[in-house]
Design a protein around this motif. Structure first.
Motif, PDB file in Angstrom:
ATOM      1  N   LYS A  11      -6.226   3.606  -7.118  1.00 46.13           N
ATOM      2  CA  LYS A  11      -6.211   3.670  -5.658  1.00 46.13           C
ATOM      3  C   LYS A  11      -6.298   2.268  -5.042  1.00 46.13           C
ATOM      4  O   LYS A  11      -5.609   1.966  -4.080  1.00 46.13           O
ATOM      5  N   ASN A  12      -7.152   1.432  -5.596  1.00 42.32           N
ATOM      6  CA  ASN A  12      -7.325   0.065  -5.104  1.00 42.32           C
ATOM      7  C   ASN A  12      -6.738  -0.934  -6.099  1.00 42.32           C
ATOM      8  O   ASN A  12      -7.381  -1.913  -6.466  1.00 42.32           O
ATOM      9  N   LEU A  61       3.394   5.829  -5.799  1.00 43.08           N
ATOM     10  CA  LEU A  61       3.263   5.851  -7.257  1.00 43.08           C
ATOM     11  C   LEU A  61       2.024   6.634  -7.680  1.00 43.08           C
ATOM     12  O   LEU A  61       2.047   7.359  -8.672  1.00 43.08           O
ATOM     13  N   ARG A  62       0.963   6.501  -6.924  1.00 37.32           N
ATOM     14  CA  ARG A  62      -0.275   7.221  -7.222  1.00 37.32           C
ATOM     15  C   ARG A  62      -0.076   8.734  -7.103  1.00 37.32           C
ATOM     16  O   ARG A  62      -0.642   9.503  -7.876  1.00 37.32           O
ATOM     17  N   SER A  63       0.753   9.157  -6.165  1.00 37.59           N
ATOM     18  CA  SER A  63       1.017  10.594  -6.005  1.00 37.59           C
ATOM     19  C   SER A  63       1.825  11.149  -7.172  1.00 37.59           C
ATOM     20  O   SER A  63       1.813  12.350  -7.420  1.00 37.59           O
ATOM     21  N   ARG A  64       2.495  10.278  -7.908  1.00 41.12           N
ATOM     22  CA  ARG A  64       3.326  10.712  -9.035  1.00 41.12           C
ATOM     23  C   ARG A  64       2.670  10.528 -10.401  1.00 41.12           C
ATOM     24  O   ARG A  64       3.152  11.052 -11.392  1.00 41.12           O
ATOM     25  N   SER A  65       1.603   9.693 -10.450  1.00 44.46           N
ATOM     26  CA  SER A  65       0.980   9.386 -11.734  1.00 44.46           C
ATOM     27  C   SER A  65      -0.521   9.192 -11.570  1.00 44.46           C
ATOM     28  O   SER A  65      -0.963   8.493 -10.657  1.00 44.46           O
ATOM     29  N   PRO A 120       0.815  -1.221   0.000  1.00 44.55           N
ATOM     30  CA  PRO A 120       0.000   0.000   0.000  1.00 44.55           C
ATOM     31  C   PRO A 120       0.850   1.274   0.000  1.00 44.55           C
ATOM     32  O   PRO A 120       0.497   2.255  -0.652  1.00 44.55           O
ATOM     33  N   GLN A 121       2.002   1.246   0.690  1.00 44.69           N
ATOM     34  CA  GLN A 121       2.882   2.419   0.728  1.00 44.69           C
ATOM     35  C   GLN A 121       3.432   2.725  -0.669  1.00 44.69           C
ATOM     36  O   GLN A 121       3.453   3.881  -1.096  1.00 44.69           O
TER      37      GLN A 121
END
Length: 189
Positions: A134-135, A125-129, A119-120
């Protein structure tokens, strides 16, 4: 390689031909497990990681049974390399990857870009792309992002889609294909 007498047919060619003809029947099956039951007596996976330098090339299924030690090695190989966290990879995902590889008739191993994601790692990665879910099924050990230098994203996606066994995402700009054992669906370009 086993050669079947004077016919010149190798075991690999025979299994490949069987797998290719089985694809036309694939739409009648709901998942990879059903499709792959007739896929031959062995299943093999070949991958390497540019991040860790690790390689695997192994038979992980013989005559209807998964090989525990091979599956453990695959789980370790597909771990989150950023956190070194491990999760059991869903065997359906491995089967889809192996079936697609067989359909493409290549000797080159997959380059694995992403297997399991903690999850970390997924949050980072989600914060960058905006292309990171999310899930993500990566967090469940049900997805892999793969590349082959000898096949295009389109060819890889077509082979994975032919299995009619899970999700197939085309990421042409980044030159990789996402394969998972979730609902049958496709996306990307």
């Amino acid at each position: 390689m086993t050669n079947f007498g004077s016919t010149g047919i190798t075991r690999r060619a025979l299994l490949g031909a069987f797998a290719a003809t089985a694809v036309t029947a694939a739409p009648t099956f709901a998942n990879a497990a059903g499709f792959l039951r007739g896929g031959g007596d062995i299943r093999r996976i070949r991958m390497y990681s540019g991040r860790t330098g690790e390689r695997i090339d192994m038979i992980y299924w013989i005559d209807g049974k998964y090989i525990k030690d091979s599956v453990k090695e695959i789980n370790h190989f597909m771990r989150d390399w950023r956190t070194d966290q491990l999760k059991s990879i869903d065997l359906r995902t491995i089967d889809i990857m192996a079936a697609a590889h067989n359909l493409m008739d290549v000797n080159e191993p997959y380059m694995m870009l992403s297997g399991y994601r903690s999850p970390q790692t997924n949050a980072m990665l989600r914060s960058r792309s905006r292309g990171v879910a999310k899930n993500s099924l990566h967090m469940r050990g049900q997805a892999a992002d793969l590349r082959l230098s000898s096949r295009s994203v389109g060819q890889m996606a077509k082979a994975a889609s032919a299995c009619r066994a899970g999700g197939v995402g085309r990421y042409s700009r980044s030159n990789f294909v996402h394969m998972d054992c979730g609902d049958v669906r496709t996306w990307g370009g």
